[in-house]
Write an enzyme that holds these catalytic residues in place. Structure first.
Site, PDB file in Angstrom:
ATOM      1  N   HIS A 179       0.930  -1.225  -0.155  1.00 52.78           N
ATOM      2  CA  HIS A 179       0.049  -0.052  -0.019  1.00 52.78           C
ATOM      3  C   HIS A 179       0.749   1.447   0.014  1.00 52.78           C
ATOM      4  CE1 HIS A 179      -3.992   1.992   1.273  1.00 52.78           C
ATOM      5  NE2 HIS A 179      -2.867   2.944   1.653  1.00 52.78           N
ATOM      6  N   GLU A 180       1.886   1.275   1.071  1.00 51.41           N
ATOM      7  CA  GLU A 180       2.724   2.503   0.941  1.00 51.41           C
ATOM      8  C   GLU A 180       3.498   2.539  -0.338  1.00 51.41           C
ATOM      9  OE1 GLU A 180       2.103   5.054   3.120  1.00 51.41           O
ATOM     10  OE2 GLU A 180       0.772   3.628   4.488  1.00 51.41           O
ATOM     11  N   HIS A 189      -6.213   5.717  -3.498  1.00 59.11           N
ATOM     12  CA  HIS A 189      -6.712   4.655  -2.649  1.00 59.11           C
ATOM     13  C   HIS A 189      -8.041   3.926  -3.552  1.00 59.11           C
ATOM     14  CE1 HIS A 189      -5.690   6.463   1.454  1.00 59.11           C
ATOM     15  NE2 HIS A 189      -4.848   5.465   1.026  1.00 59.11           N
ATOM     16  N   CYS A 190      -8.145   2.723  -3.158  1.00 59.72           N
ATOM     17  CA  CYS A 190      -8.944   1.828  -4.209  1.00 59.72           C
ATOM     18  C   CYS A 190     -10.128   1.540  -3.429  1.00 59.72           C
ATOM     19  CB  CYS A 190      -8.114   0.917  -4.566  1.00 59.72           C
ATOM     20  SG  CYS A 190      -8.988  -0.480  -5.590  1.00 59.72           S
ATOM     21  N   CYS A 195      -7.965  -5.147  -2.588  1.00 61.94           N
ATOM     22  CA  CYS A 195      -6.920  -4.731  -2.954  1.00 61.94           C
ATOM     23  C   CYS A 195      -6.081  -4.046  -2.198  1.00 61.94           C
ATOM     24  CB  CYS A 195      -7.312  -3.608  -3.985  1.00 61.94           C
ATOM     25  SG  CYS A 195      -5.970  -2.612  -4.910  1.00 61.94           S
ATOM     26  N   CYS A 214      -5.552  -4.909  -7.418  1.00 57.19           N
ATOM     27  CA  CYS A 214      -6.759  -5.227  -8.275  1.00 57.19           C
ATOM     28  C   CYS A 214      -6.271  -4.893  -9.562  1.00 57.19           C
ATOM     29  CB  CYS A 214      -7.842  -4.625  -7.794  1.00 57.19           C
ATOM     30  SG  CYS A 214      -7.705  -2.596  -8.247  1.00 57.19           S
ATOM     31  N   CYS A 217      -5.871  -1.039 -10.557  1.00 55.79           N
ATOM     32  CA  CYS A 217      -4.335  -0.682  -9.912  1.00 55.79           C
ATOM     33  C   CYS A 217      -3.204  -0.857 -10.542  1.00 55.79           C
ATOM     34  CB  CYS A 217      -4.435  -0.726  -8.406  1.00 55.79           C
ATOM     35  SG  CYS A 217      -5.707   0.030  -7.514  1.00 55.79           S
TER      36      CYS A 217
END
Ligand SMILES: [Zn+2]
Ligand SMILES: [Zn+2]
Length: 224
Positions: A179-180, A189-190, A195, A214, A217
């Site tokens: 994420h980071e 953000h999703c 995801c 996902c 992304c």
């Protein structure tokens, strides 16, 4: 108290991202408009770097940082080097809050990279992070500085307060490391809760998602 995570630093160097700041209250993300898929990378995605750099800052569970490096390579396709572990960040400790100032630590990450400024760096800590307006943060990413921070401190516990199994912590930490790093590569953000770019408000959110991205992304950063 509601766990929060932010995607823009509060140090002023990431003004382009300023409006994306989130986490001031529990309803903030609920009010966020749903993004169309083609806005998933709000900014022009950065080219995939040749490598990533990970460093532990202060004591971190043995082997965790290299596991996170493997996760980054699996998702983004570039290898991750583990840099020399950094000293416990006493300089960032706030004794009134009994927490560590995330942004202060983020600023120092630049130095561990040496002259290789293009390499995105992720610092991994096992201390409780805060920024002034928030009760705490899971992580913080400064896209312009290409530096991000991830704390596993609040990923270690279950709602009853007992520590989670090591494999569960690893699952959570992998997802949040991706994420980071996704933020550093230009992802926002999703809405897909499976995801890695889904915003975790709690450690349980990190349980539901995996380290993978996902399809949308992936496409946004040019991954197959
Ligand atoms: Zn985020
Ligand atoms: Zn996604």
């Amino acid at each position: 108290m509601s766990p929060k995570e932010i995607e823009a630093s509060s140090n002023g160097r990431t003004a382009d991202f300023g409006s994306a700041y989130e986490g001031s209250n529990p309803s903030a993300s609920a009010k966020q408009p749903v993004r169309a898929p083609n806005q998933r990378a709000e900014l022009k995605p950065l080219p995939m770097p040749a490598r990533f750099l990970l460093v532990a800052i202060g004591p971190v569970q043995k082997g965790l940082v290299s596991e996170l490096g493997i996760a980054l390579q699996q998702v983004f396709g570039a290898p991750a080097d583990v840099g020399p572990a950094q000293a416990k960040p006493d300089y960032a400790f706030n004794k009134d809050r009994n927490q560590y100032h995330s942004t202060a630590m983020l600023r120092r990450l630049d130095a561990v990279r040496g002259r290789d400024r293009a390499t995105p760096v992720l610092g991994v800590v096992d201390v409780d992070l805060f920024i002034p307006d928030q009760p705490f943060v899971f992580g913080e990413a400064d896209r312009d500085a290409r530096a991000a921070l991830l704390s596993v401190f609040r990923l270690k516990g279950s709602p009853d307060g007992r520590p989670v199994a090591p494999e569960k912590l690893l699952h959570r930490a992998r997802a949040e490391a991706v994420h980071e790093m996704g933020h550093l590569l230009g992802l926002s953000h999703c809405n897909d809760f499976r995801c890695a770019m889904f915003l975790s408000h709690t450690a349980a959110d990190a349980d539901r998602k995996g380290a993978g991205l996902c399809g949308q992304c992936k496409a946004a950063i040019g991954r197959p």
